[in-house]
Design an enzyme around this catalytic site. Structure first.
Site, mmCIF file in Angstrom:
data_model
loop_
_atom_site.group_PDB
_atom_site.id
_atom_site.type_symbol
_atom_site.label_atom_id
_atom_site.label_comp_id
_atom_site.label_asym_id
_atom_site.label_seq_id
_atom_site.Cartn_x
_atom_site.Cartn_y
_atom_site.Cartn_z
ATOM 1 N N CYS A 181 48.466 40.252 48.339
ATOM 2 C CA CYS A 181 49.473 41.213 48.781
ATOM 3 C C CYS A 181 50.519 41.479 47.705
ATOM 4 O O CYS A 181 50.617 40.766 46.726
ATOM 5 C CB CYS A 181 50.213 40.678 49.999
ATOM 6 S SG CYS A 181 49.156 40.407 51.409
ATOM 7 N N GLY A 235 46.954 45.185 46.848
ATOM 8 C CA GLY A 235 46.416 45.248 48.209
ATOM 9 C C GLY A 235 46.197 46.682 48.638
ATOM 10 O O GLY A 235 47.105 47.515 48.509
ATOM 11 N N TYR A 251 44.149 38.393 35.263
ATOM 12 C CA TYR A 251 43.526 39.522 35.960
ATOM 13 C C TYR A 251 44.427 40.277 36.940
ATOM 14 O O TYR A 251 44.446 41.500 36.944
ATOM 15 C CB TYR A 251 42.291 38.983 36.699
ATOM 16 C CG TYR A 251 41.625 39.939 37.641
ATOM 17 C CD1 TYR A 251 40.944 41.060 37.170
ATOM 18 C CD2 TYR A 251 41.681 39.738 39.016
ATOM 19 C CE1 TYR A 251 40.328 41.942 38.041
ATOM 20 C CE2 TYR A 251 41.070 40.610 39.895
ATOM 21 C CZ TYR A 251 40.394 41.720 39.415
ATOM 22 O OH TYR A 251 39.805 42.587 40.272
ATOM 23 N N ASP A 303 34.740 40.683 29.670
ATOM 24 C CA ASP A 303 35.217 40.797 31.056
ATOM 25 C C ASP A 303 36.189 39.660 31.343
ATOM 26 O O ASP A 303 36.293 38.708 30.579
ATOM 27 C CB ASP A 303 34.032 40.759 32.032
ATOM 28 C CG ASP A 303 34.359 41.434 33.362
ATOM 29 O OD1 ASP A 303 35.498 41.916 33.529
ATOM 30 O OD2 ASP A 303 33.482 41.489 34.242
ATOM 31 N N ASP A 304 36.884 39.748 32.509
ATOM 32 C CA ASP A 304 37.887 38.730 32.830
ATOM 33 C C ASP A 304 37.292 37.474 33.451
ATOM 34 O O ASP A 304 37.790 36.379 33.261
ATOM 35 C CB ASP A 304 38.951 39.323 33.762
ATOM 36 C CG ASP A 304 38.340 39.862 35.020
ATOM 37 O OD1 ASP A 304 38.225 39.123 35.993
ATOM 38 O OD2 ASP A 304 37.951 41.052 35.024
ATOM 39 N N CYS A 322 39.506 29.475 45.851
ATOM 40 C CA CYS A 322 40.976 29.550 45.913
ATOM 41 C C CYS A 322 41.390 29.459 47.370
ATOM 42 O O CYS A 322 40.870 30.182 48.209
ATOM 43 C CB CYS A 322 41.477 30.866 45.325
ATOM 44 S SG CYS A 322 43.265 31.048 45.522
ATOM 45 N N CYS A 360 48.855 26.564 38.171
ATOM 46 C CA CYS A 360 47.764 26.282 39.090
ATOM 47 C C CYS A 360 46.490 26.756 38.403
ATOM 48 O O CYS A 360 46.394 27.902 37.967
ATOM 49 C CB CYS A 360 47.922 27.014 40.421
ATOM 50 S SG CYS A 360 46.466 26.781 41.477
ATOM 51 N N SER A 380 39.595 45.709 33.893
ATOM 52 C CA SER A 380 40.251 44.426 33.630
ATOM 53 C C SER A 380 39.863 43.803 32.294
ATOM 54 O O SER A 380 40.588 42.950 31.783
ATOM 55 C CB SER A 380 39.958 43.460 34.772
ATOM 56 O OG SER A 380 38.580 43.476 35.053
ATOM 57 N N ASN A 416 53.440 37.381 50.591
ATOM 58 C CA ASN A 416 52.323 37.324 49.640
ATOM 59 C C ASN A 416 51.972 35.856 49.460
ATOM 60 O O ASN A 416 52.806 35.072 49.025
ATOM 61 C CB ASN A 416 52.756 37.934 48.297
ATOM 62 C CG ASN A 416 51.704 37.753 47.197
ATOM 63 O OD1 ASN A 416 52.046 37.706 46.028
ATOM 64 N ND2 ASN A 416 50.456 37.666 47.549
ATOM 65 N N GLY A 417 50.754 35.497 49.802
ATOM 66 C CA GLY A 417 50.332 34.109 49.632
ATOM 67 C C GLY A 417 49.438 33.669 50.763
ATOM 68 O O GLY A 417 48.926 34.485 51.540
ATOM 69 N N CYS A 429 41.028 26.807 40.828
ATOM 70 C CA CYS A 429 39.668 27.367 40.877
ATOM 71 C C CYS A 429 38.892 27.100 39.584
ATOM 72 O O CYS A 429 37.673 27.251 39.549
ATOM 73 C CB CYS A 429 39.732 28.865 41.174
ATOM 74 S SG CYS A 429 40.831 29.743 40.054
HETATM 75 S S1 SF4 Z 1 43.215 28.447 42.803
HETATM 76 FE FE1 SF4 Z 1 42.943 29.932 41.105
HETATM 77 S S2 SF4 Z 1 43.270 31.988 41.981
HETATM 78 FE FE2 SF4 Z 1 44.032 30.449 43.456
HETATM 79 S S3 SF4 Z 1 46.237 30.286 43.030
HETATM 80 FE FE3 SF4 Z 1 45.211 28.677 41.841
HETATM 81 S S4 SF4 Z 1 44.744 29.634 39.837
HETATM 82 FE FE4 SF4 Z 1 45.272 31.266 41.266
#
Ligand code: SF4
Length: 476
Positions: A5, A34, A249, A352-353, A389, A440, A290, A108-109, A443
């Site tokens: 979002c 979004g 991205y 690509d990303d 994620c 973070c 991207s 958003n989240g 993923c």
């Molecule tokens: S898991 Fe990956 S996509 Fe999800 S918030 Fe963390 S870095 Fe971002």
């Protein structure tokens, strides 16, 4: 992949401004975050008025609707669903009425403990009319507001909800902005002509000809009333955990996050990719859109000519009807077509990303081979995506992620590339310019910044609630 979002909040300090129109333009700038639904809430001096609907900002609003949303203060939202179905009930801003008034909320989240929280609330008699975790936040927040003053209520909310949240609330004539203690999703503050705004990305502030002031800090509450801002720091964690995929991205290249221009970060990623994975090629080309900035970085570092070889049709909307099997190739060409003379007889570096399932990469490699490419070397601006994620990005389940089960050589074979290279974790983190402890990368590593059942958590951040502190006021 889809972002969850985008949010906006604006407070003007002078009467005569039409806040709905400004929010409308800001949402347009955040449309990439979004495309499922959009909405605006304004306070007209007496009550909150909301209009929301399914579709793009341009489909949901027209002049008549904007004219009905009169006021100096308001919030807005564009939605892509990651929790809750795609339906009007789950669109935002979400309005809740209670004994002391009403609050509109835009989020958003994604909360990782929303099912548990919702069950507890339902057992206590709360009734929900949507399936989104935003309504859970709204119920909890209202309960805390009935018990405490504003800062204590937000602090109590932060102790209960776990996950990523950049929130904007419209509470009477006041906009509140709250960023989760890890700062996973972006949120920034800007100054606009006779007012203050908050938005998911600084590109929305630029669109209104404003000036970016700074990011909202992780764990910060920002209170904006009559165009004046106050700030309270409600948590102090040793490390934030900004989503690294915003840099790779999601965010617009013209946005600035944590003082970094996204465009420059992506050029740096592309350069590190070229350093780590050189290729015997004569043309660097992006998979649009991207891959474009990453390919520019690859070209600048390697000195290999940059040429566009693929054209994306930007006008295929959500309502695009997939043709039957016999027309599949037409459908693919409709979305992306080759510039054959730029490809025929050339050795390509295709940038690509990310690779999620591998199906799109395979289709595109086949497409450029068919257009006469002599060699196709695929280069990716993120390390392999190994895990899902849980924090607000609609990615894929673990079973669908090709890199969760295959080696790089295995993925290379599936996508039919002559060679495949992903940027390393170090190459990526160096390009972003933020220490890896402050990002973070769940993923990419399978190590998450919050506790998620069945997954590994970064040890220092398991006790989030211990870091919620007594507010320190900081008037900016
Ligand atoms: S898991 Fe990956 S996509 Fe999800 S918030 Fe963390 S870095 Fe971002």
């Amino acid at each position: 992949m889809h972002d969850a979002c985008g949010v906006v909040g604006i407070s003007f300090n002078e009467t005569g401004n039409n806040v709905a129109k400004s929010i409308y333009y800001a949402l347009y700038a955040l449309q990439h975050r979004g495309q499922e639904a959009a909405g605006i809430s304004v306070h007209d001096g007496k009550a909150i008025r909301t209009h929301r609907g399914m579709g793009l900002v341009s489909e949901v609003f027209d002049d008549a609707q904007i004219a009905l949303l009169r006021g100096q203060v308001g919030i807005g939202h564009v939605r892509y669903p990651t929790s809750g179905r795609s339906c009007i009930e789950n669109s935002q801003p979400l309005l809740v009425k209670f004994k002391d008034g009403a609050i509109a909320i835009a989020h958003n989240g994604n909360l990782v403990n929303s099912c548990q929280l919702r069950e507890n609330l339902e057992l206590a008699g709360d009734i929900f009319y949507s399936t989104s975790d935003t309504e859970v936040i709204a119920h909890l927040f209202v309960k805390e507001l009935l018990r405490y003053d504003l800062q204590e209520a937000v602090r109590a909310l932060m102790r209960k909800i776990v996950g990523s949240y950049s929130l904007v609330f419209l509470w009477g004539d006041t906009v509140l902005a709250v960023r989760d203690p890890l700062g996973i999703k972006p949120l920034c503050i800007g100054e606009i002509d006779s007012g203050i705004m908050v938005a998911s990305e600084s590109a929305a502030i630029d669109t209104l000809n404003g000036r970016l002031i700074r990011d909202v800090m992780p764990g910060e509450l920002v209170v904006i009333r009559h165009g004046e801002m106050k700030s309270y720091q409600l948590s102090r964690l040793p490390h934030p955990a900004h989503c690294i995929f915003e840099y790779i991205y999601f965010a617009r290249p013209d946005s600035i996050m944590d003082g970094r221009l996204i465009y420059e970060v992506r050029v740096n990623i592309g350069a590190n990719l070229a350093k780590e994975h050189p290729a015997n090629a004569d043309t660097v080309t992006p998979i649009p859109d991207s891959g474009i900035t990453l390919a520019v970085g690859y070209h600048q570092y390697s000195g290999i000519s940059y040429r566009e070889c693929l054209m994306k049709n930007r006008y295929i909307g959500r309502t695009f009807i997939m043709p039957d099997q016999s027309m599949r190739e037409t459908a693919v060409r409709l979305k992306m077509n080759t510039i054959r003379p730029n490809i025929e007889g050339h050795k390509l570096v295709l940038v690509d990303d990310s690779i999620v399932r591998g199906t799109t990469s395979r289709r595109i490699v086949d497409m450029v081979r068919k257009a006469g490419a002599e060699k196709v070397h695929v280069r990716i601006g993120s390390p392999p995506i190994m895990a899902p994620c849980y924090l607000g990005i609609d990615m894929a389940s673990r079973e669908e992620l090709i890199a969760a089960f295959k080696t790089v050589a295995g993925v290379e074979a599936v996508i039919n590339a002559d060679s495949l290279g992903y940027v390393s974790h170090k190459g990526l983190v160096d390009a972003v310019g933020i220490p890896k402890e402050n990002l973070c990368m769940g993923c990419l590593t399978g190590l998450y910044p919050v506790e998620i059942p069945g997954e590994k958590c970064m040890a220092a951040q398991t006790k989030l609630s211990e870091y919620i502190v007594k507010a320190t006021e900081d008037i900016t």
